[in-house]
Design a protein around this motif. Sequence first.
Motif, PDB file in Angstrom:
ATOM      1  N   THR A  95      -8.443  11.327  34.784  1.00  0.00           N
ATOM      2  CA  THR A  95      -8.993  10.009  34.489  1.00  0.00           C
ATOM      3  C   THR A  95      -9.641  10.060  33.107  1.00  0.00           C
TER       4      THR A  95
ATOM      5  N   ALA B  48     -13.011  11.843  33.098  1.00  0.00           N
ATOM      6  CA  ALA B  48     -13.009  13.116  33.832  1.00  0.00           C
ATOM      7  C   ALA B  48     -14.038  14.094  33.268  1.00  0.00           C
TER       8      ALA B  48
ATOM      9  N   THR C 173     -10.392   7.568  46.944  1.00  0.00           N
ATOM     10  CA  THR C 173     -10.913   8.802  46.371  1.00  0.00           C
ATOM     11  C   THR C 173     -10.565   9.950  47.314  1.00  0.00           C
TER      12      THR C 173
ATOM     13  N   ARG D 210      -9.087  10.406  42.113  1.00  0.00           N
ATOM     14  CA  ARG D 210      -9.267   8.960  42.213  1.00  0.00           C
ATOM     15  C   ARG D 210      -7.908   8.278  42.066  1.00  0.00           C
TER      16      ARG D 210
ATOM     17  N   THR E  45      -5.721   5.472  40.711  1.00  0.00           N
ATOM     18  CA  THR E  45      -5.781   4.533  39.595  1.00  0.00           C
ATOM     19  C   THR E  45      -4.527   3.653  39.646  1.00  0.00           C
TER      20      THR E  45
ATOM     21  N   SER F 242     -10.514  13.371  38.634  1.00  0.00           N
ATOM     22  CA  SER F 242     -11.699  12.835  37.955  1.00  0.00           C
ATOM     23  C   SER F 242     -12.751  13.920  37.702  1.00  0.00           C
ATOM     24  N   ARG F 243     -12.630  15.026  38.413  1.00  0.00           N
ATOM     25  CA  ARG F 243     -13.560  16.144  38.220  1.00  0.00           C
ATOM     26  C   ARG F 243     -12.842  17.412  38.645  1.00  0.00           C
TER      27      ARG F 243
END
Length: 153
Positions: free
Chosen positions: A38, A41, A89, A123, A125, A132-133
Amino acid sequence: MLSLQQLSDRLEIQDLVYYYAHLIDTKNFDALRETVFTEDAHIDYSVFGGSVGDLESTIAYLKQAVTNELFPDTQHLNANVQVQLDGDTASGRVMCFNPMDMALPDGKRHTFFLGLWYVDDYRRTEQGWRISRRVEEKSWVFNTPEFMSFEDG
């Protein structure tokens, strides 16, 4: 029992983590921006002495640290993909076996191995699932060059 959507989500996330490994091994770091992470991120490679930060600083770090001259050959084999879905998520833990072939200044090459886990948040999108992490966790190391500091750390 998993729904068709949950099955699809799990397979899409699994494909995402495999595609990440492909991009890293082919050193196509710019594609991480469009297809893997993302925009916001957070990526933490610090357990092996790497960068911690946003996507742009991570791509810049990879371009500097994982060059063809220093690491002509790498392989990131991902397995044991564990995913916990929560609507749009998800979180996950992915095992990675990472042989690294390092070019040494004397012209020789040195192969070493890293065992690690990726601890991820995902996530959904408009373009599909994205990371995202991502935080690397060290599991083990083998045959690392003496000058590398993460042997015991």
